[in-house]
Design an enzyme around this catalytic site. Structure first.
Site, PDB file in Angstrom:
ATOM      1  N   TYR A   1       0.866  -1.182   0.000  1.00  0.00           N
ATOM      2  CA  TYR A   1       0.000   0.000   0.000  1.00  0.00           C
ATOM      3  C   TYR A   1       0.900   1.229   0.000  1.00  0.00           C
ATOM      4  O   TYR A   1       1.897   1.279  -0.700  1.00  0.00           O
ATOM      5  CB  TYR A   1      -0.969  -0.073   1.182  1.00  0.00           C
TER       6      TYR A   1
ATOM      7  N   LYS B   1     -19.686 -20.856 -11.032  1.00  0.00           N
ATOM      8  CA  LYS B   1     -18.966 -20.611 -12.282  1.00  0.00           C
ATOM      9  C   LYS B   1     -17.528 -20.162 -11.980  1.00  0.00           C
ATOM     10  O   LYS B   1     -16.586 -20.557 -12.687  1.00  0.00           O
ATOM     11  CB  LYS B   1     -19.711 -19.525 -13.078  1.00  0.00           C
TER      12      LYS B   1
END
Length: 752
Positions: free
Chosen positions: A41, A96
């Site tokens: 970060y 999926k």
């Protein structure tokens, strides 16, 4: 509770435990130190931000976009459930995502969008383009699905693919290429009737037209009948594409004389007279699920010259979308394609057709419970568990993308790309399915000593439905029957042995006392054991041949079952192994459950037995004997023990691929091994790891499972003359089913 209610309860339990849902997000970089965090970060993250702002293409280098697909739905056409809404569609979209990951190593964010209005849906999805490398649209009702996909493809510069349309179309096209060849026909002259005018039907006809099918030879049938020129103004624009200038009006008219009939409608739409009316050497794809338009047996009863496919896995030639979408996106992502065009779809279809003509590996045939698969009427579409799919389809798609100008980077060199894709093969499903199919071919009597346990009852129901064993439950019959009714479990084909009413108890007592009488078991002890101890009773049943294998442990400590099994059933050096699936790799670890401090000779014996176990599962074993020391670097009794075991193995079993003593990282990392010991007797990193003691083995597999998120099967008990498999306390239904199949496989081998 009915059987359907029981299945519903299992499905809900599967989706909710041990944590809700089927997918998660995991960090791919270390984040354990302050420096790691400053790189992940602020301030370190500013560097890729600046790079991407300067050159947007570098987003593929510095973010997950290169391997990230959005699976997106509005829930208006979910499976056979209809318009259930976006929130209720989420389990399907997560499913999926699992298929993308398991078959092609593609990461997925599933997004469920509350937008019935197609324009609102289009606007929402289009604004997500910076996030993804591709978009898989799913379960969107026709005709909106056509306009949605067309609009998004026009607006977005990444692949957009509606699998409900193109997935079925591509696999159907692949099958049809081969079916036409087998029947001696050509696409250019074939008369084609398509029953069903939804998204799959329209997309299939579009792709067949691109393959060379003549529009004049195509008949599209919807609920009203044949879509003909006179109806062109009455149907939507998508059906109107196939409004034929014909006098055909009914289903009977459409199929009469047809070379090819494709059904994407509902079960039972076709009858025997329809099949009889087709042309010579006809081709029928009856793809409605779960019930095809006509069952293969009924169709073949009418026409002996027919070849056909369905959408079901229990019939030959399954048209299954999982043959397509993971691998099509893999190829598209690997060249950073701007879209998935018709040429890429055709390339996928042709690659699938070509793969079906190749010799099929024995492991694939065995996974489907057949001796062999070869190109012909019963096999002209590849099987979904064929590990070669990832090596065939993505390169074809990537090449087509490059040739048609939609690729933004070139595919990797062919050899490098082949190696990269081979490393993504997931053999875990193939391996486990192979074991289950072997068991199904020759089921054996398996006794479950914890017969009153509800998890065992549900597992036995699954075992019975799979046909992989003849279950025998030990317990109070009234309790078992009552819990079966509460769980919706069928007792059909399940034997129950109630110790309190066991007719052969006296014979069992006499044999048990004869066996253990001089080891401290009095006749009274033996009587009590047979009538009150289900584990000793189960072990005696296996010893006497009244059952051929035993599976248990779900509500007891491992030793509670192991001890009576070792006392009653003959065995050599027994030890435990876990099979771990770590990414695309399969490892066998031993001893993880039995031997506290094996000797050098015991380690050598374990290595020989482990080699056989690995081969039973279709693995080519490369055995590493582990230590804290590398090849004599440290002098200690524990390292010497491992070194002595390896020396014996090299002298007595030169045919084995085995080496050690070595540290775990050296064993599994070929580069480290080559640098440290260039003449090591391992061609690659070890896939069978034997530990110097139980502390190391047990700790290693549990850490890999609970921290490393490896998928585990086991422990597999090796060395018993008759198979005994003991699951871990609290094991779920799936583990019991897998271990039952492994036990049955062991019983088959014991009687061979």
């Amino acid at each position: 509770m009915s059987s359907q209610d029981s299945f519903r309860a299992d499905a809900l339990r599967y989706h909710s435990h041990p944590r809700p849902g089927k997918v998660s997000v995991e960090a791919t970089k270390p984040c354990s130190t302050q420096r790691d965090l400053s790189l992940a970060y602020t301030p370190g993250v500013a560097e890729p931000v600046r790079a991407i702002h300067s050159d947007p293409g570098t987003a593929y280098d510095y973010t997950n976009r290169a391997n990230l697909v959005g699976v997106i739905s509005n829930g208006t056409a979910v499976l056979g459930l209809g318009d259930v809404g976006p929130l209720a569609s989420k389990p399907v979209m997560e499913g999926k995502a699992v298929l993308f990951k398991r078959f092609a190593h593609i990461d997925v964010f599933d997004l469920e969008v509350a937008a019935d209005d197609p324009d609102a849906f289009i606007e929402t999805v289009a604004r997500l383009e910076p996030t993804f490398g591709g978009i898989n649209l799913e379960d969107i009702a026709a005709p909106h699905c056509f306009r949605i996909e067309e609009a998004l493809k026009a607006r977005m510069d990444i692949p957009v693919f509606h699998d409900d349309q193109h997935g079925t179309a591509i696999i159907t096209a692949a099958g049809l290429i081969n079916a036409l060849e087998l029947q001696g026909k050509a696409i250019e002259t074939a008369r084609i009737a398509c029953i069903g005018a939804g998204s799959a039907g329209i997309a299939t006809l579009r792709l067949l037209r691109a393959m060379g099918a003549e529009p004049a030879n195509i008949r599209l049938v919807d609920r009203t009948g044949v879509v003909h020129a006179g109806r062109a103004g009455e149907v939507d624009a998508y059906k109107a594409e196939f409004a034929a200038a014909t006098d055909d009006r009914t289903l009977d008219d459409a199929v009469a004389g047809a070379d090819v009939v494709i059904g994407v409608s509902v079960g039972g739409m076709l009858q025997g007279h329809h099949v009889a009316a087709m042309a010579e050497r006809p081709i029928l794809f009856a793809l409605a699920n779960p019930d095809p338009e006509i069952l293969p047996a009924d169709a073949h009863a009418v026409r002996s010259d027919l070849i056909m496919a369905t959408g079901r896995s229990d019939f030959p030639n399954q048209v299954n979308n999982v043959l397509g979408f993971p691998f099509i996106f893999r190829g598209a992502l690997d060249v950073r394609a701007r879209g998935i065009n018709t040429e890429m779809q055709l390339a996928a279809a042709r690659a699938l057709a070509e793969l079906a003509r190749e010799p099929v590996p024995d492991e694939v045939a065995q996974a489907y419970d057949v001796d062999r698969l070869s190109f012909g009427p019963d096999y002209f579409i590849p099987k979904p568990l064929d590990p070669r799919l990832i090596q065939w389809v993505p390169p074809a798609v990537a090449r087509a993308a490059e040739e048609t100008g939609v690729a933004t980077v070139a595919p990797p060199p062919a050899a490098d790309y082949a190696a990269q894709l081979e490393g993504m093969q997931d053999r875990s499903m193939l391996l486990l399915r192979k074991v289950i199919h072997r068991a199904h071919r020759d089921p054996r009597r398996v006794v479950y000593p914890e017969g009153e346990n509800r998890t065992v009852l549900r597992a036995v129901d699954a075992v019975r439905e799979e046909g992989i064993a003849h279950p025998v439950l030990i317990g109070r019959e009234s309790v078992i029957r009552g819990r079966m009714a509460e769980e919706g479990v069928s007792g059909e084909g399940v034997a129950i042995v109630d110790p309190a009413q066991f007719a052969d108890a006296d014979a069992y007592v006499a044999e048990l006392h004869a066996l253990r009488g001089r080891s401290g078991m009095s006749l009274r002890d033996a009587d009590r054991a047979v009538r009150t101890d289900p584990f000793r009773l189960a072990a005696m049943m296996v010893r006497r041949g009244d059952a051929e294998a035993m599976v248990g442990g779900v509500e007891n400590h491992y030793a509670t079952l192991l001890r009576p099994a070792l006392q009653i059933i003959p065995h050599r050096h027994a030890f435990g192994m876990h099979m771990l699936f770590v990414g695309d790799q399969v490892y066998l670890l031993g001893d993880t459950t039995v031997t506290i401090d094996p000797s050098a000779d015991e380690l050598a014996d374990m290595a020989v037995a482990a080699d056989g176990v690995a081969r039973e599962f279709g693995l080519e074993p490369r055995i590493g004997l582990l230590s804290f020391s590398n090849f004599g670097a440290a002098k200690s009794e524990r390292a010497d023990k491992v070194r002595a075991a390896v020396a014996r193995l090299h002298a007595e079993h030169p045919e084995l691929e085995v080496d050690g003593e070595m540290q775990a990282d050296v064993a599994v990392d070929q580069d480290l091994l080559a640098a440290l010991m260039p003449d090591a007797r391992l061609s690659r990193g070890a896939n069978v790891l034997l530990f110097p003691d139980l502390d190391a083995g047990n700790a290693a597999y549990k850490l890999l499972v609970h921290i490393g998120r490896a998928q585990a099967v086991g422990p597999i008990l090796v060395g018993m003359d008759k198979p005994v498999q003991i699951v871990e306390w609290g094991a779920p239904v799936t583990d019991l089913v897998h271990m039952t199949a492994i036990a049955v496989q062991g019983a088959q081998q014991a009687s061979a």
